[in-house]
Each structure stands twice: as C-alpha cells, then as structure tokens.
Design a protein around this motif. Structure first.
Motif, PDB file in Angstrom:
ATOM      1  N   ALA A   1      20.783  53.038  37.122  1.00 46.01           N
ATOM      2  CA  ALA A   1      20.356  52.309  38.488  1.00 46.01           C
ATOM      3  C   ALA A   1      19.287  51.246  38.324  1.00 46.01           C
ATOM      4  CB  ALA A   1      20.249  53.415  39.510  1.00 46.01           C
ATOM      5  N   ALA A   2      18.513  51.546  37.521  1.00 40.87           N
ATOM      6  CA  ALA A   2      17.213  50.466  37.429  1.00 40.87           C
ATOM      7  C   ALA A   2      17.802  49.209  37.098  1.00 40.87           C
ATOM      8  CB  ALA A   2      16.203  51.229  36.421  1.00 40.87           C
ATOM      9  N   HIS A   3      18.973  49.052  36.479  1.00 44.33           N
ATOM     10  CA  HIS A   3      19.392  47.656  36.124  1.00 44.33           C
ATOM     11  C   HIS A   3      19.539  46.760  37.411  1.00 44.33           C
ATOM     12  CE1 HIS A   3      21.851  44.690  34.241  1.00 44.33           C
ATOM     13  NE2 HIS A   3      22.684  44.505  35.261  1.00 44.33           N
ATOM     14  N   PHE A   4      19.630  47.432  38.787  1.00 45.18           N
ATOM     15  CA  PHE A   4      19.961  46.758  39.979  1.00 45.18           C
ATOM     16  C   PHE A   4      18.487  46.568  40.947  1.00 45.18           C
ATOM     17  CE2 PHE A   4      23.709  48.820  38.648  1.00 45.18           C
ATOM     18  CZ  PHE A   4      24.600  48.014  38.689  1.00 45.18           C
ATOM     19  N   ASN A   5      18.341  45.334  41.257  1.00 47.45           N
ATOM     20  CA  ASN A   5      17.241  45.228  42.245  1.00 47.45           C
ATOM     21  C   ASN A   5      17.460  45.514  43.613  1.00 47.45           C
ATOM     22  OD1 ASN A   5      15.148  44.469  40.117  1.00 47.45           O
ATOM     23  ND2 ASN A   5      15.976  42.692  40.158  1.00 47.45           N
TER      24      ASN A   5
ATOM     25  N   GLY B   1      10.040  41.635  48.788  1.00 44.02           N
ATOM     26  CA  GLY B   1       9.997  41.910  47.629  1.00 44.02           C
ATOM     27  C   GLY B   1      11.217  42.930  47.028  1.00 44.02           C
ATOM     28  N   LYS B   2      11.600  42.896  46.152  1.00 43.08           N
ATOM     29  CA  LYS B   2      12.667  43.494  45.321  1.00 43.08           C
ATOM     30  C   LYS B   2      12.314  44.039  44.052  1.00 43.08           C
ATOM     31  CE  LYS B   2      16.683  41.977  47.928  1.00 43.08           C
ATOM     32  NZ  LYS B   2      18.147  41.548  47.881  1.00 43.08           N
ATOM     33  N   GLY B   3      12.939  45.156  43.725  1.00 43.45           N
ATOM     34  CA  GLY B   3      12.351  45.725  42.329  1.00 43.45           C
ATOM     35  C   GLY B   3      13.677  46.682  41.852  1.00 43.45           C
ATOM     36  N   PRO B   4      13.540  47.259  40.627  1.00 38.42           N
ATOM     37  CA  PRO B   4      14.559  48.208  40.350  1.00 38.42           C
ATOM     38  C   PRO B   4      14.838  49.317  40.909  1.00 38.42           C
ATOM     39  CG  PRO B   4      13.089  47.350  38.489  1.00 38.42           C
ATOM     40  CD  PRO B   4      12.422  47.102  39.609  1.00 38.42           C
TER      41      PRO B   4
ATOM     42  N   LYS C   1      26.628  48.177  51.506  1.00 35.55           N
ATOM     43  CA  LYS C   1      26.687  47.196  50.377  1.00 35.55           C
ATOM     44  C   LYS C   1      27.089  47.315  49.315  1.00 35.55           C
ATOM     45  CE  LYS C   1      22.093  45.930  50.931  1.00 35.55           C
ATOM     46  NZ  LYS C   1      20.916  45.205  50.865  1.00 35.55           N
ATOM     47  N   VAL C   2      27.676  46.501  48.518  1.00 32.02           N
ATOM     48  CA  VAL C   2      27.794  46.528  46.984  1.00 32.02           C
ATOM     49  C   VAL C   2      27.272  45.409  46.284  1.00 32.02           C
ATOM     50  CG1 VAL C   2      30.139  47.348  47.660  1.00 32.02           C
ATOM     51  CG2 VAL C   2      29.775  44.895  47.217  1.00 32.02           C
ATOM     52  N   ILE C   3      27.059  45.477  44.897  1.00 29.43           N
ATOM     53  CA  ILE C   3      26.642  44.699  43.829  1.00 29.43           C
ATOM     54  C   ILE C   3      27.533  44.522  42.817  1.00 29.43           C
ATOM     55  CG2 ILE C   3      24.634  44.065  42.358  1.00 29.43           C
ATOM     56  CD1 ILE C   3      22.756  45.887  44.207  1.00 29.43           C
TER      57      ILE C   3
END
Length: 389
Positions: A146-150, A161-164, A278-280
């Motif tokens: 999951a940390a791959h996605f911001n 701001g966005k982060g993992p 939402k999807v990524i």
C-alpha cells in the motif's frame, strides 16, 4: 457563439463568469443558470477550428456532459477528428474514468500465462478460479504494498500534502475475470467465498468487500446505456486482523476507519457517499498517441473519483455480511468509455498497480487509507473465462 439548448446529465455549480473558453476564437456561453463549470482556467484549450454545428465537452470535475449539435453524425465526425477530452481537475487529482501509461513502471515480465485458471464461470464455484495469483508470469495477479500509493494526509485542505498510504484495511484473496452476455451484479452471493477466521469488530464492517468492475465489450456509443455484453473484473478483499484489532469496544480508533464506516453505512442509499469511491490505476508499457494518449498519460497513477456507476449493496448488517461494490462502466460518459476501449487490447502488455479507497474530505477522516491493493500482471481479456449458466 451562444448555445441556446444544452443537455446536462447532472446539475453542477455556477461559475462566476458563466463562460467556458475553449480556444482563442471560440467560447461557450451557457444560457441556463444551472449549467456551468468551476474554473475556466482548469480546462484545456481546443484551439480554433471546431465546426459551428458540433461541440462535445466533457467536464469530468462534475461528471457533466454538455451536448450541442445539429446531428449526431456531425458531432461524431468532429470528435473522431480531434479526439479531445476537455477536463477539469481539482487539487491535481483526476476525475476521469481511465488513467494510463507510466514511464516508471517495470518492463514486461517474462513467464508463462497463469496456469490452471478455469475457462468457465459458474454460479456457486469458489471465488478466484478464473484469474490466478502468481508471483511472476503473465495473466495473473500478486500483492502490492500500500505504501506504493500516495494519498491525502492530515491538513490536506490547507497544505494539499500527500504521502504513502498506511497498510490497507483489507487484503486481496482472489480475483475473477469473465465474460457474460449481460452484467452480473451481487458477485458476493454468486460465488462461494472462502472461510476466513478474522472476526468482524462491528456489524457495519464486513469480512469481505467484493469489487466488480463491469466493462462493456461492445463498441462505445455516444449515449451511455445500463447493460450489454460485459467483461467482469472482480476482486475479493478480506478483512485484515490488524484492521479488526484497531477497534476498541466496537468503536474505531482512527480517522480512516471512521471514514470507511461512514461509507459502508451510507453508500448503499446515498449517492453522494457512493460517489466518494476512488481508484488508482498506474499502468506501464502502454503507448497511445494523439490527444487521447496525452490526456490518459496525464492522469496515470492519480486517484480517480468515480462519480457515477458505483452501486454499493449489502445484506442486513451482520458480522458475516458481504459488501458488494459494482462499478457499472456502461454508464460512464462516451469519451471515458472510448479511452477504456482503446486500452483494453493493450492491457495484456502492461503491469498495473491498482488500489481502491474512499475519498477523505473532512479533517476527522484524514489521512486517507486504502481498502485494498493488487498488482495485475499482463491481464489478457482474450483468454478470459465465459459465464456458464
């Protein structure tokens, strides 16, 4: 020129000027007080040259379609010639139905297509037989961190701001990929789900969330429809023990869990909440040229807010309940469906990082956290299973 008659699928907010400028020599003045766009500066320019008899605009920041033409043929000829999507975006997030190519994705992996996957999809069969899990190879899926996605972080409304992401709430246990003559709903009751020993900490929190993307297999038409020949891409997400442990006396102990529970409670009956899904999708090894390719590349790997076609259903809230989330892509706007159709034949050459979540808007819902994630390895629609009654 001034457009006297327009068709709008959803009411949207009135901009201060009421004018959408789409080029140096062309503007659209919206006659109705209920029809306009948020900010003209957020809309890409066409440039001069669009014919006076046809104008197609998709402003996906509101999932709004404005249609004005003397004839459908004239409109289609113009759209095919330009292949333009005019889009609005907020805070750098996409609001379209199809992200695409990423230059940073790994190269195509070597390996055989997923072995042992079933070529038939039957009612009651175990979940996940038609699209296997493999660590390497093609036509398969595997886990993705999951940390791959911001995602949005605290104070997002002020700092943007966005982060993992923190670890997802659910883990993927399996996937199915199959064709049918019409869309299939309620996949959670259509298949046999596996035993799962993680107990739900609250009646609103199901053991399983089943996501079912219903992709049209016919050529995109100008007007959307509700059903037709469909490719189903189905994810079976199971509750993690760590998520269940984050409840104390049956109450969530974090902002992201509160947001998830609000969604699970309200989305089945409230479109406003269902449309916060939402999807990524971060796609690699994809080559598209022209305006369509440039637009898709712009939104690759960014959160996509699905403002239409999301249907959330569940039985009575019980600890063993299953929540079904069906995304009816038949209902998406024309250009979004056309973009997806363009990608369909190329997805077998791609690695796709995929994640789903609920959009957090208020401070007591932040940071955002993903529901689940997967890595799709060279999914091949040509060898998808077929539904058998």
């Amino acid at each position: 020129r001034k457009v006297e008659n327009v068709w709008v699928s959803h009411e949207c907010q009135l901009a201060a000027s009421g004018v959408l400028r789409v080029g140096s020599d062309l503007s659209l003045e919206l006659a109705s007080s209920q029809v306009s766009f948020q900010m003209a500066s957020e809309v890409q320019e066409l440039g001069a040259g669009a014919p006076s008899e046809a104008l197609w605009i998709v402003a996906d920041i509101f999932q709004t379609e404005v249609f004005c033409a003397e004839s459908n043929d004239a409109l289609l000829q113009w759209q095919q010639a330009w292949e333009v999507v005019i889009m609005g975006g907020s805070n750098g997030e996409a609001a379209v139905a199809a992200p695409a190519a990423s230059a940073e994705e790994p190269s195509v992996a070597n390996g055989a297509a997923g072995e042992g996957h079933s070529q038939e999809m039957r009612p009651g069969q175990p979940a996940g037989l038609t699209y296997p899990k493999m660590e390497d190879g093609t036509h398969c899926w595997t886990d993705r961190d999951a940390a791959h996605f911001n995602v949005r972080q605290p104070l997002y409304s002020k700092k943007k701001g966005k982060g993992p992401s923190e670890p997802s709430f659910y883990e993927c246990l399996g996937m199915d990929l199959f064709r049918s003559g019409t869309k299939r709903d309620n996949m959670g009751s259509y298949v046999t789900l596996p035993d799962w020993d993680v107990e739900s900490p609250h009646p609103l929190v199901p053991k399983f969330i089943v996501l079912n993307a219903q992709v049209p297999l016919y050529a995109p038409k100008m007007r959307s429809q509700d059903d037709g020949e469909t490719m189903h891409v189905v994810w079976y997400f199971a509750l993690k023990a760590e998520t269940a442990a984050a409840f104390v006396n049956g109450e969530p102990t974090s902002n992201p869990l509160r947001c998830l529970m609000r969604f699970l409670e309200r989305a089945p009956d409230d479109h406003a909440w269902a449309s916060r899904f939402k999807v990524i999708g971060e796609m690699g090894n994809l080559t598209l040229t022209g305006a369509l390719g440039a637009t898709i590349k712009t939104y690759n790997g960014k959160p996509v807010l699905l403002r239409r076609g999301v249907n959330v259903s569940r039985a009575e809230p019980t600890p063993d309940a299953v929540v079904d989330i069906a995304v009816n892509i038949h209902q998406f706007n024309f250009l979004s469906r056309k973009a997806l159709a363009s990608i369909q034949s190329r997805v077998k050459d791609m690695l796709v990082n995929f994640a789903v979540m609920i959009e957090s808007r208020d401070e007591d819902e932040l940071p955002e956290c993903l529901i689940g994630t997967v890595l799709l390895r060279h999914m091949n629609p040509d060898i998808a299973a077929s539904e058998v009654a």
